[in-house]
Each structure stands twice: as C-alpha cells, then as structure tokens.
Design an enzyme around this catalytic site. Structure first.
Site, PDB file in Angstrom:
ATOM      1  CB  SER A 124       6.116  71.207  -2.354  1.00 53.55           C
ATOM      2  OG  SER A 124       5.631  71.301  -3.670  1.00 53.55           O
ATOM      3  CG  HIS A 143       1.998  68.744  -1.353  1.00 49.79           C
ATOM      4  ND1 HIS A 143       0.686  68.668  -0.926  1.00 49.79           N
ATOM      5  CD2 HIS A 143       2.038  69.710  -2.301  1.00 49.79           C
ATOM      6  CE1 HIS A 143      -0.037  69.564  -1.589  1.00 49.79           C
ATOM      7  NE2 HIS A 143       0.755  70.201  -2.441  1.00 49.79           N
ATOM      8  CG  ASP A 145       1.725  70.850  -5.947  1.00 49.86           C
ATOM      9  OD1 ASP A 145       0.624  70.936  -5.368  1.00 49.86           O
ATOM     10  OD2 ASP A 145       2.771  71.335  -5.482  1.00 49.86           O
ATOM     11  CG  MET A 168      -0.201  72.189 -11.270  1.00 48.39           C
ATOM     12  SD  MET A 168       0.886  73.640 -11.303  1.00 48.39           S
ATOM     13  CE  MET A 168       1.493  73.616  -9.607  1.00 48.39           C
ATOM     14  CG  HIS A 223      -2.919  70.469  -4.516  1.00 45.94           C
ATOM     15  ND1 HIS A 223      -2.247  71.673  -4.356  1.00 45.94           N
ATOM     16  CD2 HIS A 223      -4.213  70.807  -4.743  1.00 45.94           C
ATOM     17  CE1 HIS A 223      -3.098  72.666  -4.485  1.00 45.94           C
ATOM     18  NE2 HIS A 223      -4.293  72.163  -4.731  1.00 45.94           N
ATOM     19  CG  MET A 263      -3.791  72.706  -8.082  1.00 47.96           C
ATOM     20  SD  MET A 263      -2.282  73.669  -7.829  1.00 47.96           S
ATOM     21  CE  MET A 263      -1.121  72.319  -7.531  1.00 47.96           C
ATOM     22  CG  MET A 278      -4.310  76.650  -2.563  1.00 53.11           C
ATOM     23  SD  MET A 278      -2.838  75.606  -2.503  1.00 53.11           S
ATOM     24  CE  MET A 278      -1.686  76.560  -3.499  1.00 53.11           C
ATOM     25  N   GLY A 280      -0.285  77.427  -8.982  1.00 60.17           N
ATOM     26  CA  GLY A 280       0.238  77.304 -10.330  1.00 60.17           C
ATOM     27  C   GLY A 280       1.737  77.466 -10.445  1.00 60.17           C
ATOM     28  CG  PHE A 281       3.550  79.895 -11.778  1.00 60.88           C
ATOM     29  CD1 PHE A 281       4.353  79.441 -12.809  1.00 60.88           C
ATOM     30  CD2 PHE A 281       2.276  80.362 -12.084  1.00 60.88           C
ATOM     31  CE1 PHE A 281       3.899  79.458 -14.125  1.00 60.88           C
ATOM     32  CE2 PHE A 281       1.817  80.385 -13.389  1.00 60.88           C
ATOM     33  CZ  PHE A 281       2.633  79.934 -14.417  1.00 60.88           C
ATOM     34  N   GLY A 290       7.464  79.958  -5.628  1.00 65.06           N
ATOM     35  CA  GLY A 290       8.219  81.193  -5.443  1.00 65.06           C
ATOM     36  C   GLY A 290       7.396  82.454  -5.311  1.00 65.06           C
ATOM     37  CG  ASP A 346       0.705  74.381  -1.156  1.00 58.24           C
ATOM     38  OD1 ASP A 346       1.831  74.906  -1.244  1.00 58.24           O
ATOM     39  OD2 ASP A 346       0.270  73.575  -1.991  1.00 58.24           O
ATOM     40  N   GLY A 347       2.017  77.449   0.345  1.00 57.49           N
ATOM     41  CA  GLY A 347       2.391  78.664  -0.371  1.00 57.49           C
ATOM     42  C   GLY A 347       3.220  79.607   0.463  1.00 57.49           C
ATOM     43  N   GLY A 362       8.243  74.371   0.394  1.00 53.62           N
ATOM     44  CA  GLY A 362       8.859  74.544  -0.913  1.00 53.62           C
ATOM     45  C   GLY A 362      10.170  75.274  -0.803  1.00 53.62           C
TER      46      GLY A 362
END
Length: 220
Positions: free
Chosen positions: A9, A34, A36, A38, A67, A69, A138, A143-144, A146, A174-175, A196
């Site tokens: 990511s 990847h 992102d 947003m 991706h 978003m 997901m 959105g964030f 961590g 993802d996540g 990530g």
C-alpha cells in the site's frame, strides 16, 4: 491455489522518496502496487492523487491498482484508467450505477475491481460479482492506516472465497494484514493481501527479507 499476491500500500510508503520506494519494492518482489485515493467525503480523510499514481506507474512495469474511496467515482475511473491503472476498485456503496461503472472500467482496458466495506453484506452486491475481476474486502473501516482487524469480517471472507469459482474473481483483503493474519486468511482462500504498517512498512528489516518471508508463509 493461485499465486499469493503481495500488494504494498503506497499510502504507507515514504512520500519524500516515493519513486525510490517503488523501485525498491519492485526489486524486492512485490507483485502489485496499491494506490489509495480518498476524497475526504466518502471517507473522512484525504490520500493519494493523480500525480502520486503517475509516480508509482512510472517506476514499475508491474501492475498498479487504484482503490477509489470517493463518493462519485465516475470521473475518477476515466482519469486513472487513461493514466494506466491495471485494476480499478470502486465501492459497491458509491455511485448511482455501479454496474455501469464496472463495465466502463473494462472498456478502458483495466480490470474491474469491486471494493466492499466491512459492514457491507454480500447479498447487497452479489449481482455485481459477475462483473468483477477482483473483489477487495476491507477488514478495517476505510480511511486511516494502523487500525485493528475486524474479526467479524472473517466469516464474510469465507463466504466470498466460496463464490470465487462461480463468479471468476480473485479475492484481496485490505486492512491490518499482519504476517499471522495473512497465513490464516490464505488458508481460507484469499488470493491477495494489501500490505501496510502491520506487515511491511516501518520495519527494521529490508523489503526483500520481509516479502520473501511473507511469500513463504513464515511469521519470522
């Protein structure tokens, strides 16, 4: 079982040397990059944009996904498709006509990706699965970086994995993809993993060592 896809990511990379990060990850064995995007509307944050994508695209010949978003993905789909995205993910929760958007992605020459938030049930989007080449599930609220893995999503991953052959898509998560979680979900039929801070970035070891261990399924 298909090849495990390891997908860094780039939102988690060092932005001051983004091109170099891409080259290092490419040489280290990353399969797919990847990106992102947003809009601060569909999700409560802003992330990468077109120029960031172009930097990633310029520094690798490997596939690069986007991706989206964003609340209204129609325009973004065309922009990133024309800029060379290999896979474009749009959320089933956005846009007035998601089926039309997925078809548009294919007309642009990219693979169509369908992204699902943790709280989105399969039943609300199953009619779209025949149009998807990839499904991005997901496992955190988008959105964030961590965040902690949402355990309730595992059951949805099992059910999505059971639908892969019927609808001919590849399943990506993802996540909060830690090495341990990747091993667990791989056994459930997940094909690809967006990497990530849980598994790849900000670690003392070099990218080649980390990706090699993730490829072999070792926790270290």
């Amino acid at each position: 079982m298909t090849k495990k896809l390891l997908c860094p990511s780039m939102m988690c990379a060092d932005f001051e040397r983004l091109g170099e990060e891409v080259r290092l990850l490419d040489e280290a064995g990353a399969d797919l990059f990847h990106v992102d995007v947003m809009d601060g509307n569909f999700v409560p944050n802003y992330a990468m944009g077109l120029e960031d994508f172009k930097c990633v695209r310029k520094n690798t010949r490997k596939p690069v996904d986007v991706h989206l978003m964003v609340k209204e993905p129609e325009t973004a789909v065309r922009i990133f498709g024309q800029a060379g995205a290999d896979i474009i993910y749009v959320h089933g929760e956005t846009g007035s006509h998601p089926a039309r958007i997925l078809e548009e992605i294919k007309h642009l020459g990219a693979k169509a990706g369908l992204a699902l938030n943790p709280g989105t049930s399969i039943g609300t989007v199953e009619e779209l699965l025949p149009l998807a080449d990839y499904v991005l599930a997901m496992t955190v609220n988008p959105g964030f970086a961590g965040q902690a893995y949402l355990e309730f999503v595992t059951d949805k991953l099992i059910r999505l994995s059971a639908l892969k052959e019927k609808y001919a898509f590849r399943l990506v998560t993802d996540g909060a993809m830690s090495p341990e979680r990747i091993q667990e979900l791989r056994k459930l039929g997940v094909d690809g993993f967006v990497l990530g801070t849980s598994a790849l970035f900000g670690k003392p070891e070099d990218y080649r060592t980390i990706l090699s261990r993730l490829r072999d399924g070792k926790e270290g």
